[in-house]
Design an enzyme around this catalytic site. Structure first.
Site, PDB file in Angstrom:
ATOM      1  N   ASN A  36       0.859  -1.185   0.000  1.00 54.37           N
ATOM      2  CA  ASN A  36       0.000   0.000   0.000  1.00 54.37           C
ATOM      3  C   ASN A  36       0.892   1.231   0.000  1.00 54.37           C
ATOM      4  O   ASN A  36       1.964   1.229   0.608  1.00 54.37           O
ATOM      5  CB  ASN A  36      -0.896   0.008   1.253  1.00 54.37           C
ATOM      6  CG  ASN A  36      -2.002   1.051   1.151  1.00 54.37           C
ATOM      7  OD1 ASN A  36      -2.943   0.894   0.378  1.00 54.37           O
ATOM      8  ND2 ASN A  36      -1.891   2.126   1.913  1.00 54.37           N
ATOM      9  N   ARG A  37       0.423   2.291  -0.685  1.00 55.43           N
ATOM     10  CA  ARG A  37       1.208   3.527  -0.765  1.00 55.43           C
ATOM     11  C   ARG A  37       1.579   4.014   0.642  1.00 55.43           C
ATOM     12  O   ARG A  37       2.728   4.301   0.931  1.00 55.43           O
ATOM     13  CB  ARG A  37       0.397   4.590  -1.520  1.00 55.43           C
ATOM     14  CG  ARG A  37       1.099   5.915  -1.653  1.00 55.43           C
ATOM     15  CD  ARG A  37       0.209   6.924  -2.343  1.00 55.43           C
ATOM     16  NE  ARG A  37      -1.038   7.177  -1.591  1.00 55.43           N
ATOM     17  CZ  ARG A  37      -1.908   8.122  -1.892  1.00 55.43           C
ATOM     18  NH1 ARG A  37      -1.717   8.880  -2.954  1.00 55.43           N
ATOM     19  NH2 ARG A  37      -2.997   8.296  -1.178  1.00 55.43           N
ATOM     20  N   VAL A  80      -7.455   0.175  -5.342  1.00 55.66           N
ATOM     21  CA  VAL A  80      -7.349   1.564  -4.886  1.00 55.66           C
ATOM     22  C   VAL A  80      -8.536   2.342  -5.441  1.00 55.66           C
ATOM     23  O   VAL A  80      -9.343   1.797  -6.200  1.00 55.66           O
ATOM     24  CB  VAL A  80      -6.009   2.216  -5.329  1.00 55.66           C
ATOM     25  CG1 VAL A  80      -4.827   1.463  -4.742  1.00 55.66           C
ATOM     26  CG2 VAL A  80      -5.898   2.311  -6.837  1.00 55.66           C
ATOM     27  N   SER A 134     -18.064  -7.400  -5.596  1.00 58.69           N
ATOM     28  CA  SER A 134     -19.209  -6.926  -4.812  1.00 58.69           C
ATOM     29  C   SER A 134     -19.331  -7.680  -3.504  1.00 58.69           C
ATOM     30  O   SER A 134     -18.951  -8.843  -3.404  1.00 58.69           O
ATOM     31  CB  SER A 134     -20.508  -7.069  -5.595  1.00 58.69           C
ATOM     32  OG  SER A 134     -21.574  -6.626  -4.771  1.00 58.69           O
ATOM     33  N   LYS A 188     -20.490  -5.106 -13.318  1.00 59.66           N
ATOM     34  CA  LYS A 188     -20.520  -4.646 -11.915  1.00 59.66           C
ATOM     35  C   LYS A 188     -21.287  -3.328 -11.804  1.00 59.66           C
ATOM     36  O   LYS A 188     -22.044  -3.112 -10.857  1.00 59.66           O
ATOM     37  CB  LYS A 188     -19.094  -4.488 -11.374  1.00 59.66           C
ATOM     38  CG  LYS A 188     -19.007  -3.841  -9.986  1.00 59.66           C
ATOM     39  CD  LYS A 188     -19.643  -4.701  -8.934  1.00 59.66           C
ATOM     40  CE  LYS A 188     -19.700  -4.215  -7.520  1.00 59.66           C
ATOM     41  NZ  LYS A 188     -19.196  -2.997  -7.054  1.00 59.66           N
ATOM     42  N   HIS A 191     -24.904  -4.126 -11.963  1.00 63.28           N
ATOM     43  CA  HIS A 191     -25.235  -4.734 -10.665  1.00 63.28           C
ATOM     44  C   HIS A 191     -25.527  -3.623  -9.648  1.00 63.28           C
ATOM     45  O   HIS A 191     -26.515  -3.670  -8.918  1.00 63.28           O
ATOM     46  CB  HIS A 191     -24.071  -5.618 -10.197  1.00 63.28           C
ATOM     47  CG  HIS A 191     -24.079  -5.922  -8.725  1.00 63.28           C
ATOM     48  ND1 HIS A 191     -23.720  -4.987  -7.771  1.00 63.28           N
ATOM     49  CD2 HIS A 191     -24.421  -7.038  -8.040  1.00 63.28           C
ATOM     50  CE1 HIS A 191     -23.840  -5.520  -6.563  1.00 63.28           C
ATOM     51  NE2 HIS A 191     -24.263  -6.762  -6.697  1.00 63.28           N
ATOM     52  N   ASN A 192     -24.678  -2.610  -9.614  1.00 61.48           N
ATOM     53  CA  ASN A 192     -24.873  -1.507  -8.669  1.00 61.48           C
ATOM     54  C   ASN A 192     -26.137  -0.711  -8.988  1.00 61.48           C
ATOM     55  O   ASN A 192     -26.835  -0.265  -8.084  1.00 61.48           O
ATOM     56  CB  ASN A 192     -23.659  -0.574  -8.668  1.00 61.48           C
ATOM     57  CG  ASN A 192     -22.478  -1.171  -7.924  1.00 61.48           C
ATOM     58  OD1 ASN A 192     -22.400  -2.381  -7.749  1.00 61.48           O
ATOM     59  ND2 ASN A 192     -21.562  -0.339  -7.490  1.00 61.48           N
ATOM     60  N   GLU A 195     -28.880  -2.600  -7.693  1.00 59.07           N
ATOM     61  CA  GLU A 195     -28.829  -2.439  -6.225  1.00 59.07           C
ATOM     62  C   GLU A 195     -29.524  -1.120  -5.817  1.00 59.07           C
ATOM     63  O   GLU A 195     -30.297  -1.095  -4.863  1.00 59.07           O
ATOM     64  CB  GLU A 195     -27.353  -2.440  -5.823  1.00 59.07           C
ATOM     65  CG  GLU A 195     -27.040  -2.229  -4.373  1.00 59.07           C
ATOM     66  CD  GLU A 195     -25.510  -2.144  -4.167  1.00 59.07           C
ATOM     67  OE1 GLU A 195     -24.780  -3.032  -4.653  1.00 59.07           O
ATOM     68  OE2 GLU A 195     -25.060  -1.182  -3.526  1.00 59.07           O
TER      69      GLU A 195
END
Ligand code: NBP
Length: 487
Positions: A36-37, A80, A134, A188, A191-192, A195
């Site tokens: 990770n940064r 990220v 998800s 995706k 899908h959202n 949702e």
């Protein structure tokens, strides 16, 4: 470094999603390197791997050490923030990668960014996947629904891993190769959007039950628990029942009543509606849910509007309707209205996917998409097994609305559906999702619509021509001349 000590896969980006997915992968026995940064998150993840495990996870503080700790051909998942951070992370990591290695972006990325990055990666000999993930924090840790699209070769490199870390349902892991290009991100995104529709419809059911039916939070919890044992059984119905049970630790009553009525959003719902418009696909239920989020954001204006309209004489009709209500009947009607509205919303989402699949030649398998949404993800529901079977029976189905089984269910529920919408309208309770679904149903199912008049208007003022029902060809009429002459 000795080959034996190298990790099987790497993951960069250790916020909520990355940290939990990395632990999930390690827990399933795949040695993983993480980066990770901000390096404190690397140490945090290492600590969790030790205390929750121990799991085979190694942490690295520089991109170079991280990449060199992974066995070739390397597969590296990036989790990220979508957009520029993904480009910056790719630039930092790819410098140390070799031809044949793979980058997998697991963020909620705009599909065209993925398509651009596929080309850029290919230019360096790298493979690329855009993988929708998800299930939020819990899903990432214990089994998400995964939607990988892009290089099939790259998918095969990680197939054994993703099949193990994904949620498991009766008919397999909740992952499948979606298709080429940005298809994984696109699926995706839709899908959202679905949702958004589900959450909107549930909030409307809550509104009607609470403000027309007069149900308390305890009663609502009980009803949603009951619904979760029937045709509406799903994650969102289950968590809704739980929400009604949580007391407010800072005061009287339940926490849900203390929450400011203003929704946040991160953009995937907006993209879904924009894409629906681009592809000329009607998605009114999803669009209504987006509009409702926008309107919810205008809290101060709404408070002011309530005052102005009350001063103008608007009376709150809600109480008046509430008094003559058969509660039991209302609860049953709302359940049916919710179910029928949901079918229409899914029909819109699936048709949007089909339109995009045709445009991009993705060859999406809708039965498989419904299957991998059965577990792990936010829209997981028993009902998705039905959708899977519908598309397995007929992959070219025009709409879920005309599947014989769903059609029958909608017809059986339409009286209740109309009662709920009618009651809500007369009570002044807005149910834009249910209304949009019902209007969608009523528009789609009618063999003749009033747009003959629209065509006539277009021809009158713009000479756009029209077709006739009784003979082929394009026609133009001098409407005004004829109308005024006949006076
Ligand atoms: P966030 O979307 O909050 O992003 C935080 C991560 O991005 C941190 O690791 C941060 O590193 C890194 N980052 C940023 Br910000 N700018 C960077 C840069 N310029 N270079 C390198 N790294 C950078 O994390 P998340 O909520 O875990 O979500 C990750 C992805 O998964 C997103 O695309 C999100 O939309 C998607 N997603 C999230 C959920 C969810 O429930 N949260 C569900 C499904 C999908 P730092 O620590 O150094 O600041």
């Amino acid at each position: 470094m000795e080959a034996a000590t190298l990790s099987r896969i790497g993951l960069a980006g250790l916020a909520v999603m990355g940290q939990n997915l990395a632990l999930n992968i390690a827990e399933k026995g795949f040695p993983i390197s993480v980066y990770n940064r901000t390096t404190s998150k690397v140490d945090e993840t290492l600590h969790r791997a030790h205390t929750e495990g121990p799991y085979p996870l190694t942490g690295h503080h520089t991109p170079r050490d991280f990449i060199l700790s992974i066995q070739k051909p390397r597969s590296v998942i990036i989790l990220v923030k979508a957009g520029a951070p993904v480009d910056q992370t790719i630039a930092a990591l790819s410098e140390h990668m070799d031809p044949g290695d793979t980058i997998i972006d697991g963020g909620n990325e705009w599909y065209e960014n993925t398509e651009r990055r596929i080309v850029e990666a290919n230019n360096k000999g790298l493979l690329y996947l855009g993988m929708g993930v998800s299930g939020g924090e819990e899903g990432a840790r214990n089994g998400p629904s995964l939607m990988p699209g892009g290089s099939f070769e790259a998918y095969n490199n990680i197939k054994d891993i993703v099949e193990k870390v994904a949620a498991q349902v009766d008919d397999g892991p909740c992952v499948t190769y979606i298709g080429e290009g940005g298809s994984g991100n696109f699926v995706k995104m839709v899908h959202n959007g679905i949702e958004y529709g589900d959450m909107q419809l549930i909030s409307e059911a809550y509104d009607v039950l609470k403000n027309v039916g007069g149900l308390s939070n305890a009663e609502l919890a009980e009803i949603f628990d009951e619904w979760n044992r029937g045709e509406l059984e799903s994650f969102l119905i289950e968590i809704t029942a739980d929400i009604f049970k949580v007391k407010d630790e800072h005061g009287e009553g339940e926490l849900v009543d203390k929450i400011l009525d203003k929704t946040g959003m991160k953009g995937t719902g907006k993209w879904t509606v924009q894409q629906a418009a681009e592809l000329s696909v009607a998605a009114p239920t999803i669009a209504a849910s987006l509009d409702c989020r926008y309107l919810s954001g205008l809290k101060d204006e709404r408070v002011e509007a309530a005052k102005v309209l009350e001063e103008a004489g608007l009376k709150e009709e809600v109480g008046a309707v509430g008094t003559g209500i058969d509660k039991k009947q209302l609860i049953d009607d709302v359940r049916q209205a919710l179910y029928a509205s949901k079918i229409c919303s899914y029909a819109q989402g699936m048709n949007l996917l089909r339109a995009k699949s045709v445009e991009k030649n993705w060859n999406l398998n809708f039965g498989e998409l419904a299957r991998i949404w059965k577990g792990g993800c936010i829209i997981r529901a028993v009902f998705l097994d039905r959708i899977k079977k519908v598309y397995q029976r007929n992959p070219n189905l025009a709409s879920l609305v005309v599947d014989p089984e769903f059609a029958k269910e909608m017809v059986q529920r339409q009286a209740a559906w109309r009662r709920v919408v009618g009651l809500a309208v007369s009570a002044g309770i807005s149910t834009p999702g249910m209304c949009a679904s019902l209007a969608y149903f009523d528009t789609y199912r009618r063999a003749r619509l009033p747009v003959n008049l629209v065509q006539a208007q277009r021809d009158l003022f713009g000479a756009h021509t029209y077709e006739r029902v009784d003979r082929p060809g394009a026609f133009h009429t001098e409407w005004t001349k004829l109308a005024r002459k006949s006076k």
